[in-house]
Design an enzyme around this catalytic site. Structure first.
Site, PDB file in Angstrom:
ATOM      1  N   THR A 104     -99.460  -3.389  16.855  1.00 21.20           N
ATOM      2  CA  THR A 104    -100.519  -4.370  17.111  1.00 21.20           C
ATOM      3  C   THR A 104    -101.721  -3.503  17.311  1.00 21.20           C
ATOM      4  O   THR A 104    -101.626  -2.512  18.045  1.00 21.20           O
ATOM      5  CB  THR A 104    -100.215  -5.254  18.259  1.00 21.20           C
ATOM      6  N   HIS A 161     -86.063   0.220  27.238  1.00 25.13           N
ATOM      7  CA  HIS A 161     -85.219   1.127  27.932  1.00 25.13           C
ATOM      8  C   HIS A 161     -83.705   1.007  27.857  1.00 25.13           C
ATOM      9  O   HIS A 161     -83.023   1.919  28.379  1.00 25.13           O
ATOM     10  CB  HIS A 161     -85.825   1.020  29.595  1.00 25.13           C
TER      11      HIS A 161
END
Length: 461
Positions: free
Chosen positions: A382, A434
């Site tokens: 983005t 994560h």
């Protein structure tokens, strides 16, 4: 001759659509393949062409209503004036469809190990997804319905479907949840309002300034679901179908993925100089403008090749490493946001990526994208920098495990070999999941992106 207009199937995994706008009104002449109405689905917004020349005789499904595929939404009189200059198309008939649903299907797709098949033709019969009950009986439902059921611990075999052929719809699941009969296993990502036909609001209704909360609540309850409302010194705007889906997707992603962010700074001087030198000849030779984005895509591809953990998705307790590198590029629209996908980006050069991106962006803005063109991304990029942003912390696009955010490229003083120099600098951020990606891998990936751009050696022309 009457020709039925049906809600088309815009992809194999799509079972319903919302009519967002009729481009013609009853009595209007239409030509074959002329845009007739706009729809919004779980995957993409699109203009639907007329199946025949003639006169729009009747609209059966209004703006804002969601109906299953193959539902008759209108009728064309193929013997009307417009048919004189164009041979009428054969009538398209559809099986009887259930009454229009009251709420749009709006949710982010769940992570999956398999790739969706190519979309079925618009007039093809509905492809019903099925699962099995504990007794072995086949249960017809969409992937969205199965995901909602799984999140809330709902046994689909206990629900009687109201959709075509007994299919369990999103509205059936929502009705069970609203009844409080099933304990929720996880909080809902977002609860979408139930739209009816879009109402074009006229002058603001009389409303005393400083209306009480109770008055506002009553007014909203009694208002048409898609109508703009005015209350003294503020307005209430219903969310568009696309805005509702963006809301659901973003909330679901933040709930599902353990977001962590890493930031780095890249010296873009070499790339900026190469682009400035080549862009005029590039545009003259290839008839397309050269932007910075293809350079970032190529650098991201280099990083994904070196650290494939970021080119992955998570399915339960299994990490799926994708062999393809399909890069989703966020495109800002006047009415929302889409992420069309550059497929097999690792096989394309700068020209190929630039042309692919320009084509996707143009068709996204004209509502011409196909469902498969916003699916199957393995990584996303983005670019808030195009609007002047220094950098951003983007939300991961599911089921990806990483998204690269690009800041503005601007000249800044930096220290090089104990001297101050003016360089074209850019901050980049990596949002990563994560659960799959550790900080060491994330920073090594960013370093590879940085190294590729600062030492660019691929020819442009």
């Amino acid at each position: 001759m009457a020709v039925d207009i049906v809600m088309p199937q815009m992809g194999e995994s799509i079972f319903e659509g919302t009519i967002t706008k009729w481009l013609k009104k009853p009595g209007d002449k239409v030509e074959r393949d002329e845009p007739l109405f706009e729809i919004s689905t779980d995957k993409v917004d699109a203009e639907i062409p007329s199946p025949s020349a003639g006169v729009l005789k009747e609209i059966k499904v209004g703006e804002g209503q969601t109906v299953p595929i193959q539902t008759v939404v209108g009728v064309i009189d193929a013997g009307g004036p417009a048919a004189a200059s164009s041979a009428p198309a054969p009538a398209k008939t559809a099986a009887p469809a259930p009454a229009p649903a009251k709420a749009p299907a709006a949710a982010a797709p769940a992570p999956t190990t398999s790739r969706p098949a190519a979309p079925a033709p618009a007039a093809a019969p509905v492809a019903v997804a099925a699962s099995s009950s504990s007794t072995g009986e086949r249960i017809h439902s969409s992937p969205l319905v199965r995901r909602m059921a799984k999140e809330r611990g709902i046994d689909l075999s206990t629900i009687e479907g109201t959709g075509a052929g007994g299919r369990i719809s999103k509205q059936d699941i929502e009705a069970v949840i609203a009844a409080g009969g099933v304990p929720a296993a996880a909080p809902s990502a977002y609860s979408a309002p139930a739209p009816a036909a879009i109402s074009r609001s006229g002058p603001p209704p009389a409303s005393a300034p400083g209306a009480s909360g109770a008055q506002v609540h009553v007014a909203l309850e009694n208002a048409a679901p898609r109508e703009k409302m005015y209350f003294g010194n503020y307005e209430v705007h219903p969310m568009s179908n696309m805005r509702q889906r963006i809301a659901e997707h973003m909330v679901a992603s933040k709930r599902v993925s353990a977001h962590v962010y890493s930031v780095d700074e890249i010296d873009m001087t070499k790339v900026a100089a190469l682009r400035a030198k080549s862009k005029d000849e590039f545009e003259k030779r290839y008839e397309t403008k050269l932007t910075f984005m293809p350079f970032f895509v190529k650098a991201a591809v280099a990083g994904l090749r070196a650290y494939p953990t970021l080119n992955a998705s998570l399915d339960g307790t299994n990490v799926i490493l994708h062999k393809e590198i399909n890069v989703g590029i966020a495109v800002a629209l006047d009415w929302g946001l889409l992420v069309p996908v550059v497929k097999n980006a690792d096989e394309k050069n700068i020209l190929g990526i630039q042309r692919n991106m320009n084509d996707l962006a143009e068709r996204a803005r004209s509502k011409k994208l196909k469902p498969e063109e916003v699916q199957e991304s393995t990584f996303s990029i983005t670019n808030p920098g195009v609007f002047g942003g220094l950098f951003g912390l983007p939300v991961i696009s599911q089921p990806n495990v990483g998204i690269l955010g690009l800041g503005a490229i601007e000249k800044r003083p930096v220290v090089i070999n104990d001297s101050i120099a003016i360089r074209s600098m850019c901050y980049v951020t990596l949002s990563y999941d994560h659960r799959v990606v550790d900080g060491a891998i994330a920073h090594q990936f960013l370093h590879k992106v940085k190294e590729t751009l600062e030492n660019w050696n691929e020819p442009i022309l």
